[in-house]
Design a protein around this motif. Structure first.
Motif: not given
Length: 255
Positions: A80, A84-85, A87, A140, A142-144
């Motif tokens: 994080e 921040g993400h 994959d 994390l 879900r941000r990809s």
């Protein structure tokens, strides 16, 4: 500090300091990904990461014991804060329960005489550990834009193959620990895939094949690079690729 290139793919491979996990990490870095080498032993993890970096790959060690939620949460915080993400998550860490998986020392997994503590230990790593890591990394992932989860299973997970009295597993002793844990893992894979399908997170199980590793006393006939190929393939499938599947390099594995 977060990365400067927001579309850089970040992958986490558990149990990646050796064997199939390390080979998968090497292959992912060759595709341009930044790979986090999850390892229980910090020194071994760093040695593996340093070796991959020396070969030109972008790899970093993280201390991760899938049976210890504290280390899992620590890795999630690290990802994080730094990236921040996430994959790609490859849940590769696993144990056989026996000293090796050769017939000579597999007697301790025969159902009628098995040590229940050993069964619990195998499931703790091979099943519950996957749940722990996956759930910690889901925010994390879900941000990809292209989130992928690969659970490393085994042909030994196949009820179809193992129940065939004339099949390729017929000469192996019955197992109350390793094989059932991998069967449970493939079932878990389907359930995660069904839940996460609507979010575009593809979840599949991989059977690397009989790979030459420490876990089978180097009796396997495939290289770690060959075994890792299906993991990497499933880690980079396109948005219209499979989910809730169980695959080897040869294609779908029967349930």
């Amino acid at each position: 500090m977060r990365e400067q290139t927001p579309h850089q793919k970040i992958a986490l491979v558990t149990g990646a300091n050796k064997g199939i996990g390390r080979a998968a990490a090497e292959q992912l870095t060759s595709l341009g990904m930044t790979v986090l080498i999850g390892a229980r032993d910090p020194q071994r993890g760093e040695e593996a990461a340093a070796s991959i970096r020396a070969a030109g790959g972008d790899a970093h060690a993280v201390t991760l014991d899938v049976t210890d939620p504290t280390t899992v949460e620590g890795v999630a915080r690290h990802v994080e804060e730094r990236f921040g993400h996430l994959d790609v998550l490859i849940n590769n860490a696993g144990i056989t329960g026996s000293g090796q998986v050769s017939p000579e020392d597999a007697h301790d997994q025969v159902p009628s005489t098995v040590d229940l503590d050993m069964v619990r230990a195998v499931f703790e790593t091979n099943v519950f550990g996957v749940i722990t890591v996956t759930n910690a990394m889901l925010p994390l992932l879900r941000r990809s834009p292209v989130p992928r989860i690969v659970n490393v299973s085994s042909h030994a997970a196949s009820l179809t193959i193992f129940s065939d009295p004339n099949g390729p597993m017929a000469t192996l002793l019955p197992s109350a620990a390793y094989s059932p844990s991998k069967t449970a893992l493939t079932a878990l894979t389907v359930q995660y895939a069904n839940e996460l399908r609507k979010d575009g997170i593809l979840v599949n199980a991989a059977a690397p094949g009989f790979v030459d590793t420490e876990s089978n006393n180097h009796s396997g006939f495939l290289t770690t690079e060959q075994g890792a190929a299906i993991l990497v393939h499933l880690a980079i499938v396109s948005a219209d690729g499979p989910t809730a599947g169980f695959f080897s390099e040869e294609g779908p594995v029967p349930w």
